[in-house]
Design a protein around this motif. Structure first.
Motif, PDB file in Angstrom:
ATOM      1  N   SER A  43     -46.094 -31.233  59.293  1.00  0.00           N
ATOM      2  CA  SER A  43     -45.787 -30.250  58.258  1.00  0.00           C
ATOM      3  C   SER A  43     -46.773 -29.090  58.267  1.00  0.00           C
ATOM      4  CB  SER A  43     -45.783 -30.918  56.878  1.00  0.00           C
ATOM      5  OG  SER A  43     -47.086 -31.378  56.580  1.00  0.00           O
ATOM      6  N   SER A  44     -47.900 -29.232  59.014  1.00  0.00           N
ATOM      7  CA  SER A  44     -48.896 -28.166  59.035  1.00  0.00           C
ATOM      8  C   SER A  44     -48.391 -26.935  59.771  1.00  0.00           C
ATOM      9  CB  SER A  44     -50.197 -28.656  59.671  1.00  0.00           C
ATOM     10  OG  SER A  44     -49.974 -28.969  61.024  1.00  0.00           O
ATOM     11  N   ILE A  45     -47.339 -27.095  60.593  1.00  0.00           N
ATOM     12  CA  ILE A  45     -46.783 -25.954  61.314  1.00  0.00           C
ATOM     13  C   ILE A  45     -46.192 -24.957  60.329  1.00  0.00           C
ATOM     14  CG2 ILE A  45     -44.978 -25.245  62.935  1.00  0.00           C
ATOM     15  CD1 ILE A  45     -45.438 -27.920  64.359  1.00  0.00           C
ATOM     16  N   ASP A  46     -45.574 -25.459  59.282  1.00  0.00           N
ATOM     17  CA  ASP A  46     -44.946 -24.594  58.303  1.00  0.00           C
ATOM     18  C   ASP A  46     -45.855 -24.282  57.122  1.00  0.00           C
ATOM     19  OD1 ASP A  46     -42.624 -24.638  59.812  1.00  0.00           O
ATOM     20  OD2 ASP A  46     -41.953 -26.494  58.845  1.00  0.00           O
ATOM     21  N   SER A  47     -47.083 -24.749  57.156  1.00  0.00           N
ATOM     22  CA  SER A  47     -47.961 -24.575  56.000  1.00  0.00           C
ATOM     23  C   SER A  47     -48.466 -23.144  55.892  1.00  0.00           C
ATOM     24  CB  SER A  47     -49.140 -25.545  56.066  1.00  0.00           C
ATOM     25  OG  SER A  47     -49.970 -25.192  57.145  1.00  0.00           O
ATOM     26  N   ASP A  48     -48.896 -22.804  54.720  1.00  0.00           N
ATOM     27  CA  ASP A  48     -49.430 -21.481  54.422  1.00  0.00           C
ATOM     28  C   ASP A  48     -50.742 -21.279  55.182  1.00  0.00           C
ATOM     29  OD1 ASP A  48     -49.953 -19.043  53.247  1.00  0.00           O
ATOM     30  OD2 ASP A  48     -50.810 -19.944  51.433  1.00  0.00           O
ATOM     31  N   PRO A  49     -50.933 -20.154  55.910  1.00  0.00           N
ATOM     32  CA  PRO A  49     -52.172 -19.931  56.656  1.00  0.00           C
ATOM     33  C   PRO A  49     -53.429 -19.989  55.795  1.00  0.00           C
ATOM     34  CG  PRO A  49     -50.533 -18.327  57.301  1.00  0.00           C
ATOM     35  CD  PRO A  49     -49.967 -19.085  56.138  1.00  0.00           C
ATOM     36  N   SER A  50     -53.301 -19.661  54.517  1.00  0.00           N
ATOM     37  CA  SER A  50     -54.491 -19.667  53.657  1.00  0.00           C
ATOM     38  C   SER A  50     -54.971 -21.074  53.339  1.00  0.00           C
ATOM     39  CB  SER A  50     -54.220 -18.896  52.366  1.00  0.00           C
ATOM     40  OG  SER A  50     -53.225 -19.565  51.618  1.00  0.00           O
ATOM     41  N   HIS A  84     -64.247 -17.661  60.299  1.00  0.00           N
ATOM     42  CA  HIS A  84     -62.967 -16.976  60.289  1.00  0.00           C
ATOM     43  C   HIS A  84     -61.869 -17.970  59.940  1.00  0.00           C
ATOM     44  CE1 HIS A  84     -64.892 -13.621  62.204  1.00  0.00           C
ATOM     45  NE2 HIS A  84     -65.364 -14.445  63.110  1.00  0.00           N
ATOM     46  N   PRO A  85     -60.797 -17.512  59.295  1.00  0.00           N
ATOM     47  CA  PRO A  85     -59.668 -18.405  59.065  1.00  0.00           C
ATOM     48  C   PRO A  85     -59.129 -18.905  60.397  1.00  0.00           C
ATOM     49  CG  PRO A  85     -59.427 -16.387  57.802  1.00  0.00           C
ATOM     50  CD  PRO A  85     -60.606 -16.197  58.707  1.00  0.00           C
ATOM     51  N   SER A  86     -58.787 -20.165  60.457  1.00  0.00           N
ATOM     52  CA  SER A  86     -58.339 -20.773  61.697  1.00  0.00           C
ATOM     53  C   SER A  86     -56.836 -20.961  61.716  1.00  0.00           C
ATOM     54  CB  SER A  86     -59.016 -22.133  61.867  1.00  0.00           C
ATOM     55  OG  SER A  86     -58.501 -22.793  62.988  1.00  0.00           O
ATOM     56  N   THR A  87     -56.283 -20.946  62.901  1.00  0.00           N
ATOM     57  CA  THR A  87     -54.871 -21.261  63.056  1.00  0.00           C
ATOM     58  C   THR A  87     -54.706 -22.644  63.657  1.00  0.00           C
ATOM     59  OG1 THR A  87     -54.843 -20.218  65.218  1.00  0.00           O
ATOM     60  CG2 THR A  87     -54.200 -18.851  63.343  1.00  0.00           C
ATOM     61  N   LEU A  88     -55.814 -23.397  63.791  1.00  0.00           N
ATOM     62  CA  LEU A  88     -55.747 -24.738  64.346  1.00  0.00           C
ATOM     63  C   LEU A  88     -55.135 -25.684  63.327  1.00  0.00           C
ATOM     64  CD1 LEU A  88     -59.245 -24.902  66.011  1.00  0.00           C
ATOM     65  CD2 LEU A  88     -57.071 -24.399  67.071  1.00  0.00           C
ATOM     66  N   ARG A  89     -54.321 -26.637  63.811  1.00  0.00           N
ATOM     67  CA  ARG A  89     -53.685 -27.588  62.926  1.00  0.00           C
ATOM     68  C   ARG A  89     -53.989 -28.992  63.383  1.00  0.00           C
ATOM     69  NH1 ARG A  89     -50.436 -23.573  64.110  1.00  0.00           N
ATOM     70  NH2 ARG A  89     -49.379 -24.652  65.773  1.00  0.00           N
ATOM     71  N   SER A  90     -53.904 -29.904  62.481  1.00  0.00           N
ATOM     72  CA  SER A  90     -54.073 -31.307  62.797  1.00  0.00           C
ATOM     73  C   SER A  90     -52.874 -31.788  63.583  1.00  0.00           C
ATOM     74  CB  SER A  90     -54.221 -32.104  61.503  1.00  0.00           C
ATOM     75  OG  SER A  90     -54.117 -33.474  61.787  1.00  0.00           O
ATOM     76  N   PRO A  91     -53.080 -32.495  64.706  1.00  0.00           N
ATOM     77  CA  PRO A  91     -51.936 -32.964  65.492  1.00  0.00           C
ATOM     78  C   PRO A  91     -51.141 -34.048  64.772  1.00  0.00           C
ATOM     79  CG  PRO A  91     -53.989 -33.779  66.425  1.00  0.00           C
ATOM     80  CD  PRO A  91     -54.346 -32.823  65.323  1.00  0.00           C
ATOM     81  N   ASP A  92     -51.736 -34.720  63.791  1.00  0.00           N
ATOM     82  CA  ASP A  92     -51.058 -35.789  63.068  1.00  0.00           C
ATOM     83  C   ASP A  92     -50.218 -35.284  61.913  1.00  0.00           C
ATOM     84  OD1 ASP A  92     -52.323 -37.522  64.785  1.00  0.00           O
ATOM     85  OD2 ASP A  92     -53.987 -37.900  63.413  1.00  0.00           O
ATOM     86  N   SER A  93     -50.247 -34.000  61.647  1.00  0.00           N
ATOM     87  CA  SER A  93     -49.558 -33.454  60.495  1.00  0.00           C
ATOM     88  C   SER A  93     -48.498 -32.451  60.933  1.00  0.00           C
ATOM     89  CB  SER A  93     -50.565 -32.784  59.561  1.00  0.00           C
ATOM     90  OG  SER A  93     -49.902 -32.209  58.479  1.00  0.00           O
TER      91      SER A  93
END
Length: 156
Positions: free
Chosen positions: A32-39, A21-30
């Motif tokens: 900019s990943s908060i604003d990144s496109d979910p895809s 499934h597509p994940s909503t987990l993000r790298s803690p070091d990034s």
């Protein structure tokens, strides 16, 4: 560390019993990943076996519900208060259908017990696995009589 991008859509591997499934987990070091496109985010793989264990554990925490305890080579199988109920899972995307095989302690009210069982299992699977549980079928295959002695019987 950049976001992991493996697959962008839900896929299934029937040989392994897993679904991606597509994940909503993000790298803690990034940040900019908060604003990144979910895809563009990574994926999360949940094995059906893991969902079965979550559902089985939730069901075993309902008072008066038990699961099968197998005997030697399948002979002498019975329900045990310490055994977890058996669960089968069918996934369709993020929608799950479950089938539980349980024993219930007699004389517990069956309707109230099964309603509580459905509520607890649906809540735990939804909370832990992030799935929408649409259907829960319950097979009651044993009514365990608590008034009977569980130890040795005396011959009169």
């Amino acid at each position: 560390m950049d976001d992991i991008t493996e697959r962008k859509t839900s896929t299934e591997n029937p040989a392994r019993g897993t679904r991606t499934h597509p994940s909503t987990l993000r790298s803690p070091d990034s940040p900019s990943s908060i604003d990144s496109d979910p895809s563009t985010r990574g994926t999360l793989v949940i094995a059906e076996r893991a969902i079965e264990k979550v559902a089985s554990n939730a069901a075993s925490n309902v008072p008066g519900v038990s699961g099968p305890s197998s005997g030697f080579l399948g002979l002498g199988a019975r329900h045990s208060d310490t055994a977890r109920p058996k669960v089968d899972v069918q996934l369709n995307g993020l929608i799950a259908s479950l089938r539980l095989k349980v024993g219930i302690t007699y004389p517990a009210p069956l309707r109230r017990t099964t309603e509580l069982l459905r509520e607890r299992v649906r809540g735990e699977v939804s909370r832990i696995c992030g799935l929408d549980v649409r259907q829960i079928d319950i097979d009651i295959d044993t009514l365990a009589d608590v008034t009977r002695s569980q130890g040795r019987r005396e011959l009169a």
